[in-house]
Design an enzyme around this catalytic site. Structure first.
Site, PDB file in Angstrom:
ATOM      1  N   THR A 294       1.206  -1.434   0.099  1.00  0.00           N
ATOM      2  CA  THR A 294      -0.496   0.028   0.214  1.00  0.00           C
ATOM      3  C   THR A 294       0.661   1.364  -0.085  1.00  0.00           C
ATOM      4  OG1 THR A 294      -1.401  -0.788   1.046  1.00  0.00           O
ATOM      5  CG2 THR A 294      -2.290   1.131   1.194  1.00  0.00           C
ATOM      6  N   HIS A 409      -8.391  -6.696   2.847  1.00  0.00           N
ATOM      7  CA  HIS A 409      -7.381  -7.001   3.291  1.00  0.00           C
ATOM      8  C   HIS A 409      -6.981  -8.273   3.602  1.00  0.00           C
ATOM      9  CE1 HIS A 409      -2.936  -6.535   4.193  1.00  0.00           C
ATOM     10  NE2 HIS A 409      -2.776  -5.712   4.084  1.00  0.00           N
ATOM     11  N   ASP A 468      -4.827  -0.738  -4.725  1.00  0.00           N
ATOM     12  CA  ASP A 468      -3.195  -0.469  -4.317  1.00  0.00           C
ATOM     13  C   ASP A 468      -2.500  -1.302  -4.877  1.00  0.00           C
ATOM     14  OD1 ASP A 468      -4.362  -2.026  -2.789  1.00  0.00           O
ATOM     15  OD2 ASP A 468      -3.973  -1.116  -1.062  1.00  0.00           O
TER      16      ASP A 468
HETATM   17  C1  GP9 Z   1      -1.862  -0.258   6.684  1.00  0.00           C
HETATM   18  C2  GP9 Z   1      -2.862  -0.973   5.134  1.00  0.00           C
HETATM   19  C3  GP9 Z   1      -2.209  -2.458   4.031  1.00  0.00           C
HETATM   20  O1  GP9 Z   1      -2.076   0.402   7.179  1.00  0.00           O
HETATM   21  O2  GP9 Z   1      -1.980   0.641   4.018  1.00  0.00           O
HETATM   22  O3  GP9 Z   1      -1.217  -2.019   4.400  1.00  0.00           O
HETATM   23  P1  GP9 Z   1      -0.509  -3.091   3.044  1.00  0.00           P
HETATM   24  O4  GP9 Z   1      -0.209  -4.505   3.978  1.00  0.00           O
HETATM   25  O5  GP9 Z   1      -1.653  -3.725   2.244  1.00  0.00           O
HETATM   26  O6  GP9 Z   1       0.640  -2.761   2.781  1.00  0.00           O
HETATM   27 MN    MN Z   2      -2.627  -2.395   0.856  1.00  0.00          MN
END
Ligand code: GP9
Ligand code: MN
Length: 616
Positions: A294, A409, A468
């Site tokens: 992300t 996620h 993302d």
């Molecule tokens: C954590 C979120 C997720 O704050 O942005 O992060 P990721 O594991 O997808 O990089």
């Molecule tokens: Mn992410």
């Protein structure tokens, strides 16, 4: 000792052979490494030996029980290293790098994901070690200290070093430029092996540390000269949203394959499917993230630079000089904020956001989070958006706000009571769970857009939604091929790196845009839409500009043009997915490599500190 020599075995060699077999087994069953021909297959098989010989060979400088203790400890640690790589690979399809080891502040949240990734059977990787310990304990006389003596020792080390040299020479012969253009870690591990790869990583790390000190403004001038050739002409979208607010929404793990796709006769993303009809929808938009996930996507989108090949730039270069979108917009009277209901130190955001030019960061402590409100990693997306709408209302206008979702996620867990869609049915539990969590995010987005309308913000803002990075890694290819109804070839794997980009501009009709684009193009697009003329250094182009020289480069050196897709050293025809002659990708391959190098140079050398004040 000597008398029983013929019946006894050398602990060193036993440990060596066990580790060797174990490493090769992990190559095959964990990393899924495959040589392209029998020669590469042999190299793959042999490549762990020389390193293991060197490490275990150090024991020859000790005697007696000290030597035994050394071998057993090394055996244990090497197994641990192998296992750590395996676990990391299971989720990221990638290998560990040194900068990642220093990202300890991410560890708490990662806990839940790790739990998913570790299997009980993983402890079996230590079985051989346990057997060795027991054997040494109960039957010490069975083990000899062979090889011993000066001459034997010298012979041992000479062979180990000779083998290492041979391996590296073969690797360089098989893959010229393997070491100079090490974008593709998979290729590195395949050729020099997982252990040497770590040594090489140590070397890269030391080189990086020296790079900033040596950098000078001449390097920036050369890069700027190259970037001038990339600048696109203004088109009819220039200043189409002058003075409007900018609302960026990062959709966690959202890949394009969910858009307009049905599972069990039901749309996965009914809201997005409707919303993109009244927006510009870029169907050939790729994520370009590396190990920083992300945070990399945030970095690329706001700086129009590539992320780093190793580690997360949010951690490694947070103190650099940047020309990020928030900073530039601030100079044009915008108030800038990022909103994300996770801890402020995750991905080192609170530090990096200052370098990017944010006025305000709304993080975990700015949200009301009752124990029942969290799903998976934190506050659920619906409450997050609802509370964020209240924050947005209070911001000075015009504003630039970035909202980062979290529910969708890995490991994509969702309580039964909030699930509005059945899980998918395949052999990948991850993909199965992913479908309803994407639906949940879709509903959260629908509710948020409704709230923006109620607040009167909808017509006063450009709204940019983007995925993302991937959510479903290559480890789930079998299940993905079931869902997509086709084989997931390396070509299709690249096509799966497409993430949605949806841009809603008030007063503009919806349109599907098919030009090739990537996250790196977002900063110039925002500036373009707002009518801000700029020649800020960056590798992207405004997504509305057409032209046939468009190329999107992924962090591992793969790239996509309007005609071709290049990945894993193979060139494909973009329309048909068929393998084409390498020559049809040659020129772009050189350009892709050069861009990644230039971008790395900017970051490692902190080159933007040499920009003079009138560059904007
Ligand atoms: C954590 C979120 C997720 O704050 O942005 O992060 P990721 O594991 O997808 O990089
Ligand atoms: Mn992410």
């Amino acid at each position: 000792m000597r008398a029983g020599f013929h019946h006894s075995i050398s602990l060193l060699y036993l440990s060596l052979i066990l580790l060797w077999i174990k490493t090769y087994a992990v190559y095959k069953t964990g990393f899924m490494l495959k040589g392209d021909d029998w020669f590469q297959e042999i190299v793959l098989f042999l490549n762990p030996v020389s390193f293991l010989m060197l490490i275990l060979g150090i024991s020859l400088f000790f005697r007696g029980s000290l030597r035994t203790a050394y071998i057993l400890t090394a055996h244990f640690l090497l197994t641990g290293l192998l296992l750590a790589n395996l676990l990391f690979f299971r989720f990221f399809s990638d290998y560990l790098t040194i900068p990642l080891l220093f990202q300890t502040s991410n560890m708490n949240d990662l806990g839940s994901s790790m739990h998913e990734l570790i299997e009980y059977t993983d402890f079996l990787y230590f079985t051989d070690w346990a057997v060795l310990v027991l054997a040494v304990w109960f039957r010490p006389h069975r083990f000899s200290s062979y090889p011993s003596g000066q001459r034997m020792r010298r012979l041992y080390f000479l062979s180990a070093m000779g083998l290492t040299f041979l391996l590296f020479a073969l690797a360089e012969w098989e893959r010229p430029e393997l070491f100079t253009r090490a974008f593709d870690r998979n290729l590195l591990v395949k050729n020099i092996g997982t252990y040497h790869y770590h040594l090489y990583d140590v070397f890269l790390q030391s080189r990086v540390s020296a790079q900033k000190a040596m950098a000078n403004s001449g390097e920036l001038a050369e890069i700027q000269h190259y970037l001038k050739s990339k600048q696109s002409e203004n088109n009819e979208m220039f200043a189409a949203a002058k003075g409007k607010n900018v609302i960026l929404i990062s959709m966690e793990s959202a890949q394009s394959f969910v858009i307009n796709r049905k599972v069990n006769g039901e749309e996965i993303t009914p809201f997005l499917n409707r919303f993109l009809k009244e927006s510009f929808y870029f169907e050939n938009f790729y994520h370009q993230t590396g190990q920083g996930k992300t945070s990399d996507s945030e970095f690329i989108i706001e700086n129009s630079l590539y992320p780093l090949g190793r580690g997360a730039v949010f951690f490694t270069h947070a103190q650099n000089e940047y020309r990020a979108a928030p900073e530039i917009l601030k100079e044009h009277g915008y108030f800038t904020a990022s909103l994300h209901a996770n801890g402020k130190s995750f991905w080192n955001r609170e530090v990096m956001y200052q370098s990017l030019g944010y006025d305000r960061f709304y993080h975990q402590e700015d949200y009301r989070i009752a124990p029942g409100d969290t799903i998976n990693w934190g506050l659920n997306d619906k409450d997050f958006f609802h509370q964020s709408a209240v924050h947005l209302k209070e911001l000075p206008r015009p504003f630039y706000a970035k909202l980062i979702t979290l529910t969708n996620h890995f490991p994509f867990t969702l309580p039964e009571k909030v699930r509005t869609m059945d899980e998918y049915d395949s052999r990948s539990a991850t993909l199965n769970r992913y479908i309803p969590t994407v639906r949940y995010m879709d509903e959260a987005l629908e509710q948020f857009i409704k709230e923006l309308k109620q607040e009167g913000l909808y017509d006063k803002s450009i709204i940019i939604l983007y995925g993302d990075h991937y959510g479903i890694s290559e480890n789930h290819n079998a299940a993905m091929s079931q869902l997509m109804g086709k084989d997931i070839t390396p070509f299709e794997s690249i096509q799966l790196q497409r993430v949605p980009l949806i841009i809603h501009v008030p007063g503009k009709e919806g349109e599907v845009m098919s030009q090739v684009s990537g996250q790196i193009d977002v900063r110039p697009t925002i500036l373009h839409l707002l009518g801000i003329e700029s020649n800020e250094p960056g590798f992207g182009q405004d997504v509305f500009s057409k032209g046939n020289s468009r190329m999107t480069v992924l962090r591992d050196g793969s790239f996509i043009t309007e005609e071709t897709v290049y990945t894993k050293e193979t060139c494909y025809d973009k329309k048909t997915g068929k393998v084409t002659l390498p020559a049809s990708c040659e020129k772009e391959k050189e350009r892709a490599g050069r861009e990644l190098d230039y971008s790395d140079q900017i970051i490692y050398g902190d080159l933007l500190r040499f920009l003079d004040g009138d560059s904007n």
